[in-house]
Design an enzyme around this catalytic site. Structure first.
Site, mmCIF file in Angstrom:
data_model
loop_
_atom_site.group_PDB
_atom_site.id
_atom_site.type_symbol
_atom_site.label_atom_id
_atom_site.label_comp_id
_atom_site.label_asym_id
_atom_site.label_seq_id
_atom_site.Cartn_x
_atom_site.Cartn_y
_atom_site.Cartn_z
ATOM 1 N N ASP A 404 0.829 -1.167 -0.119
ATOM 2 C CA ASP A 404 0.074 -0.004 0.093
ATOM 3 C C ASP A 404 0.719 1.332 0.113
ATOM 4 O O ASP A 404 0.323 2.281 -0.320
ATOM 5 C CB ASP A 404 -1.103 -0.065 1.155
ATOM 6 C CG ASP A 404 -2.301 -0.798 1.079
ATOM 7 O OD1 ASP A 404 -2.577 -0.884 -0.354
ATOM 8 O OD2 ASP A 404 -2.860 -1.433 2.056
ATOM 9 N N TYR A 485 -10.186 -0.005 2.411
ATOM 10 C CA TYR A 485 -9.693 -0.499 3.486
ATOM 11 C C TYR A 485 -9.257 0.900 4.471
ATOM 12 O O TYR A 485 -8.782 1.978 4.023
ATOM 13 C CB TYR A 485 -8.442 -1.189 3.882
ATOM 14 C CG TYR A 485 -8.731 -2.706 4.116
ATOM 15 C CD1 TYR A 485 -9.469 -2.861 5.416
ATOM 16 C CD2 TYR A 485 -8.581 -3.674 3.273
ATOM 17 C CE1 TYR A 485 -9.816 -4.499 5.488
ATOM 18 C CE2 TYR A 485 -8.945 -4.913 3.738
ATOM 19 C CZ TYR A 485 -9.671 -5.264 4.760
ATOM 20 O OH TYR A 485 -10.029 -6.645 4.943
HETATM 21 CU CU LIG Z 1 -8.853 -7.766 5.749
#
Ligand SMILES: [Cu+2]
Ligand SMILES: *[C@@H]1O[C@H](CO)[C@@H](O)[C@H](O)[C@H]1NC(C)=O
Ligand SMILES: *[C@@H]1O[C@H](CO)[C@@H](O)[C@H](O)[C@H]1NC(C)=O
Ligand SMILES: *[C@@H]1O[C@H](CO)[C@@H](O)[C@H](O)[C@H]1NC(C)=O
Ligand SMILES: *[C@@H]1O[C@H](CO)[C@@H](O)[C@H](O)[C@H]1NC(C)=O
Ligand SMILES: *[C@@H]1O[C@H](CO)[C@@H](O)[C@H](O)[C@H]1NC(C)=O
Ligand SMILES: *[C@@H]1O[C@H](CO)[C@@H](O)[C@H](O)[C@H]1NC(C)=O
Ligand SMILES: *[C@@H]1O[C@H](CO)[C@@H](O)[C@H](O)[C@H]1NC(C)=O
Ligand SMILES: *[C@@H]1O[C@H](CO)[C@@H](O)[C@H](O)[C@H]1NC(C)=O
Ligand SMILES: *[C@@H]1O[C@H](CO)[C@@H](O)[C@H](O)[C@H]1NC(C)=O
Ligand SMILES: *[C@@H]1O[C@H](CO)[C@@H](O)[C@H](O)[C@H]1NC(C)=O
Length: 799
Positions: A404, A485
């Site tokens: 990320d 997320y």
């Molecule tokens: Cu997860």
């Protein structure tokens, strides 16, 4: 005896602050190691001594950092000057981002090049001048058949005729800060995907009830996997159709349709790109023609439609909970902050701790020069990288392993919601970073607050008294929303000198289509599999225990059978503690022991305490799960995430190894510019400058309760950094927020409150429930041309 002990342990700081309201006279404080730090704290507290002792306040104590924050990002002027200076370099052949196409050279990012540690320490400890400041610029060379990024060092800053632009290679162990990139033509790739979507529109209409043709009326979108796949010398990608959300909630990662196609996107000529496979419900077709022939046959059936619905909505829904109409318990800070902050330098002092806050585009919030009781204990602590590695029967999910920092934790750290993400009374700090020739400010992206975790730090009861001490933690928190997320990053400082590092996850899972996926996750909605994946988040912890010459001590509790001389003829089955040192990097690729038997402590062998024990700091898993990556020798990750193979590593500090990862490692995972595996090369850990890298994370097996979004309560992982024989006694005893109730046969004979004054004031609940009307989003200031007056507010992540 008891009385004397209690009196001795009460802090002088408390005595000063409280003055003669104390009802017991205090002898001088027991002096702990490193008293200087406490004295420094005292001075800022004395400034506030005029604060009404029983009144309330919402004030913030300010302080002045002893040194300027050399770890802080570049200023607006530095960004602008660096941008202009780069544009003057003919050899870079740059085009302004606002005019650029994929076939131009552009500045992608600029950030501070962190100073070398030896220079920084000379400045912090020895009064040397501040290290020269350099910018770290990432330039994308698009004006070529094989696009790449090259990293540059620009400076010293400010720009003078002594400044230069030079390749930045020394922090990349491939030997060069250069990475071939494969997504320079992202817009052309999207166009190509829509051409495929158009070609099969009749089939997608029938099979998955929608089309993705690049039109405003599309009800499907197409997403590709990350990282880039290189196989058989081709650059390929798996793509899937997802239903577009129909309500407000952007929940497409819950709406995979199960129809996927593989594209060969080698090279930069879209006319040479092709579709080389189709996947649906466990079947594979090597050509579009073969797929269409199969799909057009009458017995080819849809396996079920991905239909958006309330299961993806984050709004309140379902039956009301009992008494939930009443407002929940809420933390208060009745007398203003008990920490002091230098907002400009982003420097904080609290209860013997002090630290600087840093913020980078790649890794978001970081901590620097954490001192405790006047001594540095941590030079640097912060996230390095977060991976989410999926596994699935379907090719897109199987090929998904996000790294990320490519997307950046800085750009993903958005404004916090006061009263929800952090208490309304918290101090909110802005975060700034630079991308695409503009600086971006996310107001209130970091919060700092003290709170009572709801349990005391210590207590004891005896036959005629009970004693309990309150507990307050200082929390530094930010949240990075990387796509679907949300990662909540937190550092908690405790009054016993320990530090708690926590990450929690919320937001939407990236689900898979349910068909054939039983071995990779639970079936959690009509056509949705809660696809398994591992989260592994790598942190750097550069401890300096009483200097930089440190060693790694291991303490192991083991079962033992011992023949004692006081037990002749009767050997005893018992246990012992074995201590030794791990003296080489190769032996310091550590997994947490079964049964928690082994403890690792960074000590300074030259610094024993008065009892002959090494003073040190231990690292140990705390709450939640602690994992390393399950997949071994991952096909997706190659050697780009070799920090994920174990729980903990110790390596020698080098200025050439400032970070375990690199954002562009996802472009060619078998040839990363930073391979953490190469950090481990047999170097000594015996009285050397030791850097620990540890992992937090979880094996995420999403279940029905991960809908609509994962909850922080269960998705969390944390580490504790604990003083071991470092301090002569537990420093939390210094707090006056302590009580001893003496009693005798049911009658209270005396209550000692150690000078605590309970504030008396009317509560204005308005200061507890935040006003959210000022929520800002993102502020973007153009740097080329530099125009501070053109700053504008945008939706978070819009640019
Ligand atoms: Cu997860
Ligand atoms: C963009 O291109 C135009 C036309 O060539 C030029 O006038 C302008 O200065 C360029 N913008 C920047 C920021 O360089
Ligand atoms: C400079 O970049 C432009 C595109 O922006 C390209 O057309 C040109 O060939 C490049 N010049 C050199 C010398 O590479
Ligand atoms: C660099 O700048 C300084 C100060 O402006 C000036 O004195 C010096 O002559 C310059 N040096 C060169 C090589 O241009
Ligand atoms: C899709 O269906 C329409 C109407 O049935 C037909 O006219 C068109 O040719 C079909 N397109 C393709 C690519 O098969
Ligand atoms: C198919 O999609 C349309 C809108 O595009 C929607 O109205 C319809 O309900 C969908 N059909 C099913 C069976 O979900
Ligand atoms: C890939 O390219 C390399 C170097 O050009 C060559 O040696 C190798 O045989 C190629 N492999 C395949 C599978 O084509
Ligand atoms: C934080 O950003 C907001 C919005 O730009 C600004 O009003 C405020 O002054 C900034 N705060 C600090 C401390 O710079
Ligand atoms: C990792 O996997 C690759 C590809 O399957 C293989 O070539 C390589 O030898 C493996 N490495 C190790 C250390 O197992
Ligand atoms: C920092 O250290 C590296 C590696 O030792 C060295 O190459 C570089 O020149 C140093 N940077 C500065 C600004 O001294
Ligand atoms: C909330 O904040 C907004 C803008 O920041 C302001 O206009 C409004 O008056 C505030 N409301 C209350 C109840 O304080």
């Amino acid at each position: 005896m008891q009385l004397k002990l209690i009196a001795l342990l009460v802090s002088a700081a408390a005595a000063q602050a409280i003055g003669d309201t104390r009802h017991k006279l205090l002898p001088p404080r027991l002096r702990a190691n490193g008293q200087a730090g406490l004295d420094a704290q005292l001075s800022s507290r004395q400034l506030e001594a005029s604060k009404a002792e029983s009144g309330c306040s919402d004030g913030t104590i300010t302080t002045t950092a002893p040194k300027s924050n050399i770890f802080a990002g570049l200023t607006d002027d530095e960004f602008a000057d660096t941008t202009a200076f780069l544009h003057q370099q003919k050899f870079l052949n740059l085009t302004a981002v606002s005019n650029a196409t994929a076939w131009d050279n552009i500045i992608v990012t600029i950030d501070l090049l962190q100073p070398n540690k030896s220079d920084a320490i000379n400045y912090l400890d020895n009064g040397a001048p501040a290290p020269p400041r350099y910018a770290h610029a990432t330039v994308q060379f698009g004006a070529t058949l094989e696009p790449y990024v090259q990293e540059y060092q620009v400076g010293p800053l400010p720009i003078t005729n002594q400044s230069a632009v030079t390749e930045l290679n020394y922090i990349y162990n491939s030997g060069k800060g250069k990475q071939r990139i494969y997504n320079a033509d992202a817009a052309s790739i999207a166009t190509f995907q829509y051409q495929v979507g158009t070609q099969v529109a009749n089939i997608t209409s029938r099979l998955i009830n929608g089309t993705a043709i690049g039109s405003a009326t599309d009800t499907l979108l197409i997403g590709g996997n990350d990282p880039v796949i290189h196989e058989l010398n081709r650059t390929v990608q798996w793509n899937q159709f997802y239903a577009i959300n129909t309500g407000f909630a952007v929940d497409e990662t819950l709406l995979p349709t199960g129809l996927e196609f593989k594209t060969d996107i080698t090279g930069r000529d879209p006319s040479k790109w092709s579709v080389i496979g189709w996947y649906y419900g466990g079947q594979f077709w090597p050509t579009t023609r073969a797929f269409m022939t199969a799909a057009n046959s009458p017995d080819f059936k849809s396996l079920g439609l991905a239909v958006d619905g309330s299961f993806g909505s984050t709004d309140s829904q379902g039956a009301q909970l009992p008494h939930d109409d009443l407002y929940p318990p809420t933390a208060l800070q009745p007398q203003g902050t008990r920490y002091a902050i230098d907002m400009e330098q982003q420097y904080v002092e609290w209860m013997g701790f002090s630290f600087y806050i840093g913020f980078t585009r790649d890794t978001g919030m970081q901590l620097h020069n954490v001192e405790y009781q006047g001594q540095r204990v941590i030079y640097e602590l912060g996230l390095q990288e977060a991976l989410a590695h999926y596994a699935s029967i379907d090719p897109l999910q199987s090929a998904t392993a996000y790294l990320d920092s490519y997307y950046g934790f800085g750009p993903s750290s958005f404004e916090l919601v006061q009263g929800f993400d952090c208490p309304a009374y918290a101090t909110y700090v802005n975060a700034s970073f630079y991308t695409q020739e503009a600086s971006h400010t996310h107001a209130n992206a970091i919060c700092l607050f003290e709170y009572d975790p709801g349990y005391p730090i210590s207590r004891h009861i005896a036959s005629d008294y009970t004693t309990v001490s309150k507990h307050a933690d200082l929390i530094l928190r930010s949240v990075a929303t990387v796509g679907n997320y949300d990662y909540m990053f937190e550092y908690a400082f405790h009054i016993d000198g320990s530090i708690h590092v926590t990450v929690r996850a919320s937001g939407y899972i990236q689900g898979a289509y349910y068909a054939e996926n039983e071995e990779y996750g639970f079936h959690i909605h009509d056509v949705l599999s809660g696809n398994m994946h591992d989260h592994v988040l790598n942190y750097k912890l550069d401890l300096d225990v009483l200097g930089t010459k440190n060693s790694l001590m291991r303490s192991n509790v083991v079962p033992a059978t011992v023949q004692y001389n006081w037990s002749p003829g009767v050997p005893r089955n018992t246990m012992k503690v074995e201590r030794d040192f791990i003296t080489n990097e190769n032996d310091a690729q550590i997994n947490w022991d079964y049964n928690g038997a082994t403890t690792y402590t960074v000590v300074n062998k030259d610094q024993k305490n008065q009892y002959g024990e090494y003073r040190g700091y231990t690292v140990t898993p705390a709450s939640g799960s602690i994992v390393h990556l399950t997949v071994q020798n991952s096909t997706d990750l190659g050697s780009s995430a070799n920090w994920a193979t174990n729980h903990l590593y110790a390596v020698q500090q080098h200025d050439s190894e400032p970070r375990s990862a690199y954002p562009y490692n996802n472009q060619d995972t078998n040839k990363p510019a930073v391979d953490f595996g190469k950090f481990i090369n047999g170097e000594s850990l015996d009285q050397e400058d030791i850097v620990l890298y540890f992992n937090l994370g979880m094996h995420h097996l999403p279940q029905t309760a991960d809908l609509p979004v994962t909850v922080f309560t269960t998705a969390q992982s944390s580490m504790l950094i604990i003083p071991q024989n470092y301090i002569d006694y537990n420093p939390s005893k210094a707090t006056i927020h302590n009580v001893r109730v003496n009693f005798n046969n049911g009658v209270v004979t005396d209550i000692d409150t150690f000078g605590t004054v309970v504030p008396q004031c009317q509560l204005d609940f308005g200061s507890v429930a935040a006003n959210l009307s000022g929520y800002t989003g993102e502020i973007i200031t153009p740097k080329y041309p530099y125009d501070p007056s053109a700053a504008q507010v945008a939706n978070p992540g819009a640019a």
